[in-house]
Motif scaffolding. Structure first.
Motif, mmCIF file in Angstrom:
data_model
loop_
_atom_site.group_PDB
_atom_site.id
_atom_site.type_symbol
_atom_site.label_atom_id
_atom_site.label_comp_id
_atom_site.label_asym_id
_atom_site.label_seq_id
_atom_site.Cartn_x
_atom_site.Cartn_y
_atom_site.Cartn_z
ATOM 1 N N VAL A 53 51.547 106.064 -16.390
ATOM 2 C CA VAL A 53 50.432 105.131 -16.205
ATOM 3 C C VAL A 53 49.701 105.455 -14.919
ATOM 4 O O VAL A 53 50.295 105.867 -13.919
ATOM 5 N N MET A 79 45.708 104.389 -12.750
ATOM 6 C CA MET A 79 44.414 103.723 -12.700
ATOM 7 C C MET A 79 43.525 104.473 -11.715
ATOM 8 O O MET A 79 43.914 104.721 -10.577
ATOM 9 N N LEU A 117 41.971 102.455 -16.655
ATOM 10 C CA LEU A 117 43.397 102.545 -16.936
ATOM 11 C C LEU A 117 43.686 103.750 -17.826
ATOM 12 O O LEU A 117 42.978 104.014 -18.793
ATOM 13 N N ARG A 145 41.449 91.461 -13.212
ATOM 14 C CA ARG A 145 42.012 92.558 -12.449
ATOM 15 C C ARG A 145 41.855 92.434 -10.932
ATOM 16 O O ARG A 145 42.684 92.934 -10.182
#
Length: 224
Positions: A99, A101, A106, A176
């Motif tokens: 993962v 960002m 994302l 967010r």
């Protein structure tokens, strides 16, 4: 005391059964902050299925039986690995996922999320200030949700790439720029999960006139 117990046996059994039901089967969770806006609002009360993933002994983290594995996109309640606070966020990455960002975008396993249906609006902060917000639909594969960013509010919108360890999950708030989540306290181990939020039971405008928002009563939480 014996007479009290004898005369109130039915009520005591009801309380014990109700307590067991809340601690082991299903619970409710009030939404106190705007970290999951626009999907969950302050004043919503959501139904939490405590046996969606694991059946645990009440008041413990001891798993009696595994029911199912959490999925990307699930909204879950859990205890913060930082201080034990009960939180509600969305599972964004699963064990073994890579993962990342980058500038608010994302990436899961190298695939960038796609953003569409842009909408600019005004959002109220906890201090009463109204600021501009951008609300979009975020999609990775078949998994979609509405998320938003707040203008000129600092947040950790760059991290990784990093691998989610076995038995852990990465949690993000849908709001967010106004969410204390895995960007700040790290991955969440499975044993800290409480359950899956599945439906809004009731809702009231606690930041306004305190009137019930009847249109939200019984509203399901979509999982794509």
């Amino acid at each position: 005391m014996k007479n009290f117990i004898k005369n109130n046996r039915g009520f005591i059994v009801f309380l014990l059964c109700f307590g067991f039901f809340r601690m082991a089967i299903a619970d409710w969770n009030p939404i106190p902050s705007g970290s999951m806006r626009p999907n969950l609002l302050e004043g919503d009360v959501v139904l939490v299925n405590r046996i969606a993933y694991d059946f645990k002994l009440p008041l413990t983290d001891i798993v009696v039986a595994r029911m199912a594995d959490p999925k990307r996109g699930d909204i879950v309640t859990f205890f913060s690995p930082k201080d034990g606070t009960r939180l509600i966020k969305r599972i964004v990455a699963l064990p073994g996922d890579q993962v990342e960002m980058r500038d608010e975008v994302l990436y899961i396993n190298g695939q960038a999320a796609e953003y569409s249906e842009h909408k600019i609006l005004r959002e109220a902060l906890e201090n009463g200030e109204n600021i501009e917000a951008l609300r979009v639909t975020e999609a990775i594969g078949q998994n979609t949700r509405r998320v938003q960013w707040l203008n000129d509010v600092p947040a950790r919108n760059n991290f990784g790439p990093t691998a989610v360890p076995d038995g852990n999950f990465l949690m993000l708030g849908d709001n967010r720029d106004n969410s204390a989540d895995s960007r700040y306290f790290g991955f969440v181990p499975r044993h800290l999960l409480i359950g899956q939020a599945q439906r809004i039971l009731v809702s009231a405008d606690i930041k306004g006139n305190w009137l019930p928002r009847t249109e939200r009563f019984g509203q399901g939480l979509a999982f794509d």
